[in-house]
Design a protein around this motif. Structure first.
Motif, PDB file in Angstrom:
ATOM      1  N   CYS A  96      -7.465  -8.428  -8.891  1.00  0.00           N
ATOM      2  CA  CYS A  96      -6.067  -8.412  -9.268  1.00  0.00           C
ATOM      3  C   CYS A  96      -5.436  -7.162  -8.636  1.00  0.00           C
ATOM      4  N   ALA A  97      -4.180  -7.280  -8.195  1.00  0.00           N
ATOM      5  CA  ALA A  97      -3.525  -6.151  -7.554  1.00  0.00           C
ATOM      6  C   ALA A  97      -2.041  -6.152  -7.888  1.00  0.00           C
ATOM      7  N   ALA A  98      -1.424  -4.978  -7.813  1.00  0.00           N
ATOM      8  CA  ALA A  98      -0.009  -4.833  -8.122  1.00  0.00           C
ATOM      9  C   ALA A  98       0.656  -3.903  -7.117  1.00  0.00           C
ATOM     10  N   GLU A  99       1.899  -4.232  -6.795  1.00  0.00           N
ATOM     11  CA  GLU A  99       2.683  -3.370  -5.925  1.00  0.00           C
ATOM     12  C   GLU A  99       3.438  -2.339  -6.743  1.00  0.00           C
ATOM     13  N   ARG A 100       3.697  -1.196  -6.128  1.00  0.00           N
ATOM     14  CA  ARG A 100       4.472  -0.147  -6.787  1.00  0.00           C
ATOM     15  C   ARG A 100       5.947  -0.251  -6.450  1.00  0.00           C
ATOM     16  N   GLU A 101       6.241  -0.710  -5.243  1.00  0.00           N
ATOM     17  CA  GLU A 101       7.610  -0.680  -4.753  1.00  0.00           C
ATOM     18  C   GLU A 101       8.345  -1.972  -5.074  1.00  0.00           C
ATOM     19  N   PHE A 102       9.667  -1.852  -5.066  1.00  0.00           N
ATOM     20  CA  PHE A 102      10.535  -3.014  -5.228  1.00  0.00           C
ATOM     21  C   PHE A 102      10.367  -3.940  -4.043  1.00  0.00           C
ATOM     22  N   ASN A 103      10.336  -5.248  -4.317  1.00  0.00           N
ATOM     23  CA  ASN A 103      10.233  -6.221  -3.241  1.00  0.00           C
ATOM     24  C   ASN A 103      10.795  -7.550  -3.699  1.00  0.00           C
ATOM     25  N   LEU A 104      11.377  -8.284  -2.779  1.00  0.00           N
ATOM     26  CA  LEU A 104      11.855  -9.622  -3.092  1.00  0.00           C
ATOM     27  C   LEU A 104      10.833 -10.673  -2.684  1.00  0.00           C
ATOM     28  N   TYR A 105      10.021 -10.334  -1.691  1.00  0.00           N
ATOM     29  CA  TYR A 105       8.988 -11.249  -1.211  1.00  0.00           C
ATOM     30  C   TYR A 105       7.628 -10.609  -1.440  1.00  0.00           C
ATOM     31  N   CYS A 106       6.706 -11.397  -1.953  1.00  0.00           N
ATOM     32  CA  CYS A 106       5.371 -10.885  -2.247  1.00  0.00           C
ATOM     33  C   CYS A 106       4.428 -11.194  -1.097  1.00  0.00           C
ATOM     34  N   SER A 107       3.983 -10.163  -0.442  1.00  0.00           N
ATOM     35  CA  SER A 107       3.138 -10.304   0.738  1.00  0.00           C
ATOM     36  C   SER A 107       1.733 -10.782   0.377  1.00  0.00           C
ATOM     37  N   SER A 108       1.130 -11.496   1.318  1.00  0.00           N
ATOM     38  CA  SER A 108      -0.256 -11.919   1.145  1.00  0.00           C
ATOM     39  C   SER A 108      -1.234 -10.871   1.666  1.00  0.00           C
ATOM     40  N   SER A 109      -0.693  -9.794   2.222  1.00  0.00           N
ATOM     41  CA  SER A 109      -1.543  -8.721   2.752  1.00  0.00           C
ATOM     42  C   SER A 109      -1.896  -7.733   1.663  1.00  0.00           C
ATOM     43  N   GLY A 110      -3.164  -7.509   1.487  1.00  0.00           N
ATOM     44  CA  GLY A 110      -3.599  -6.555   0.480  1.00  0.00           C
ATOM     45  C   GLY A 110      -3.120  -5.143   0.743  1.00  0.00           C
ATOM     46  N   ALA A 111      -2.796  -4.844   1.986  1.00  0.00           N
ATOM     47  CA  ALA A 111      -2.341  -3.498   2.339  1.00  0.00           C
ATOM     48  C   ALA A 111      -1.027  -3.136   1.654  1.00  0.00           C
ATOM     49  N   GLU A 112      -0.286  -4.150   1.212  1.00  0.00           N
ATOM     50  CA  GLU A 112       0.996  -3.899   0.568  1.00  0.00           C
ATOM     51  C   GLU A 112       0.849  -3.549  -0.921  1.00  0.00           C
ATOM     52  N   TYR A 113      -0.342  -3.683  -1.459  1.00  0.00           N
ATOM     53  CA  TYR A 113      -0.559  -3.498  -2.886  1.00  0.00           C
ATOM     54  C   TYR A 113      -1.172  -2.132  -3.154  1.00  0.00           C
ATOM     55  N   ASP A 114      -0.699  -1.505  -4.230  1.00  0.00           N
ATOM     56  CA  ASP A 114      -1.053  -0.122  -4.499  1.00  0.00           C
ATOM     57  C   ASP A 114      -2.114   0.051  -5.576  1.00  0.00           C
ATOM     58  N   TYR A 115      -2.199  -0.895  -6.483  1.00  0.00           N
ATOM     59  CA  TYR A 115      -3.117  -0.769  -7.612  1.00  0.00           C
ATOM     60  C   TYR A 115      -4.056  -1.970  -7.623  1.00  0.00           C
ATOM     61  N   TRP A 116      -5.337  -1.691  -7.890  1.00  0.00           N
ATOM     62  CA  TRP A 116      -6.367  -2.727  -7.835  1.00  0.00           C
ATOM     63  C   TRP A 116      -7.291  -2.642  -9.036  1.00  0.00           C
ATOM     64  N   GLY A 117      -7.763  -3.806  -9.458  1.00  0.00           N
ATOM     65  CA  GLY A 117      -8.793  -3.851 -10.478  1.00  0.00           C
ATOM     66  C   GLY A 117     -10.171  -3.735  -9.845  1.00  0.00           C
ATOM     67  N   GLN A 118     -11.188  -3.794 -10.689  1.00  0.00           N
ATOM     68  CA  GLN A 118     -12.560  -3.619 -10.203  1.00  0.00           C
ATOM     69  C   GLN A 118     -13.170  -4.921  -9.702  1.00  0.00           C
ATOM     70  N   GLY A 119     -12.531  -6.037 -10.010  1.00  0.00           N
ATOM     71  CA  GLY A 119     -12.997  -7.329  -9.534  1.00  0.00           C
ATOM     72  C   GLY A 119     -13.839  -8.075 -10.550  1.00  0.00           C
ATOM     73  N   THR A 120     -13.845  -9.395 -10.408  1.00  0.00           N
ATOM     74  CA  THR A 120     -14.686 -10.256 -11.235  1.00  0.00           C
ATOM     75  C   THR A 120     -15.279 -11.331 -10.335  1.00  0.00           C
ATOM     76  N   GLN A 121     -16.562 -11.593 -10.482  1.00  0.00           N
ATOM     77  CA  GLN A 121     -17.262 -12.502  -9.572  1.00  0.00           C
ATOM     78  C   GLN A 121     -17.085 -13.955 -10.009  1.00  0.00           C
ATOM     79  N   VAL A 122     -16.784 -14.799  -9.040  1.00  0.00           N
ATOM     80  CA  VAL A 122     -16.722 -16.244  -9.260  1.00  0.00           C
ATOM     81  C   VAL A 122     -17.735 -16.899  -8.333  1.00  0.00           C
ATOM     82  N   THR A 123     -18.618 -17.687  -8.908  1.00  0.00           N
ATOM     83  CA  THR A 123     -19.632 -18.386  -8.130  1.00  0.00           C
ATOM     84  C   THR A 123     -19.557 -19.877  -8.441  1.00  0.00           C
TER      85      THR A 123
END
Length: 126
Positions: A96-123
């Motif tokens: 899961c990830a969240a952006e810090r800045e204001f945006n009207l369009y949500c990018s699919s690039s992870g580089a645009e996101y500032d905060y990240w969780g630790q992850g959960t595995q799906v198999t």
């Protein structure tokens, strides 16, 4: 301090369903974007689904369109990813990830996101 904590991952057979949750704290929703990303071993990170926290608009990767649904529960400060008709190729660590800045369009690039969780595995097994 912004904190994102994912849960809900696990092992499931192909065709099954899982619902991932991302509990958010220390974060103020202000026309920002939140997203779910995944990364399988040896593969690049993929933006799976994104949601605009105010407009509620959603975007999905072609690979999951029609099977996954992202949603936001503002009172609970939680973002969900409902995953149906799971396939073995959906196997990955989901973040899961969240952006810090204001945006009207949500990018699919992870580089645009500032905060990240630790992850959960799906198999997903065939």
């Amino acid at each position: 301090q912004v904190k994102l904590v994912e849960s809900g991952g696990g092992s499931v057979q192909a065709g099954g369903s899982l619902r991932l949750s991302c509990a958010v704290s220390g974060y103020t929703y202000r026309s920002n974007c939140m997203g779910w990303f995944r990364q399988a071993p040896g593969k690049e990170r993929e933006g799976v689904a994104r949601i605009h926290t105010v407009a509620g608009r959603t975007w999905y990767a072609d690979s999951v369109k029609g099977r996954f649904t992202i949603s936001l529960d503002n009172p609970k400060n939680t973002v969900y990813l409902q995953m149906n008709s799971l396939k073995p190729e959906d196997t990955a660590m989901y973040y899961c990830a969240a952006e810090r800045e204001f945006n009207l369009y949500c990018s699919s690039s992870g580089a645009e996101y500032d905060y990240w969780g630790q992850g959960t595995q799906v198999t997903v097994s065939s």
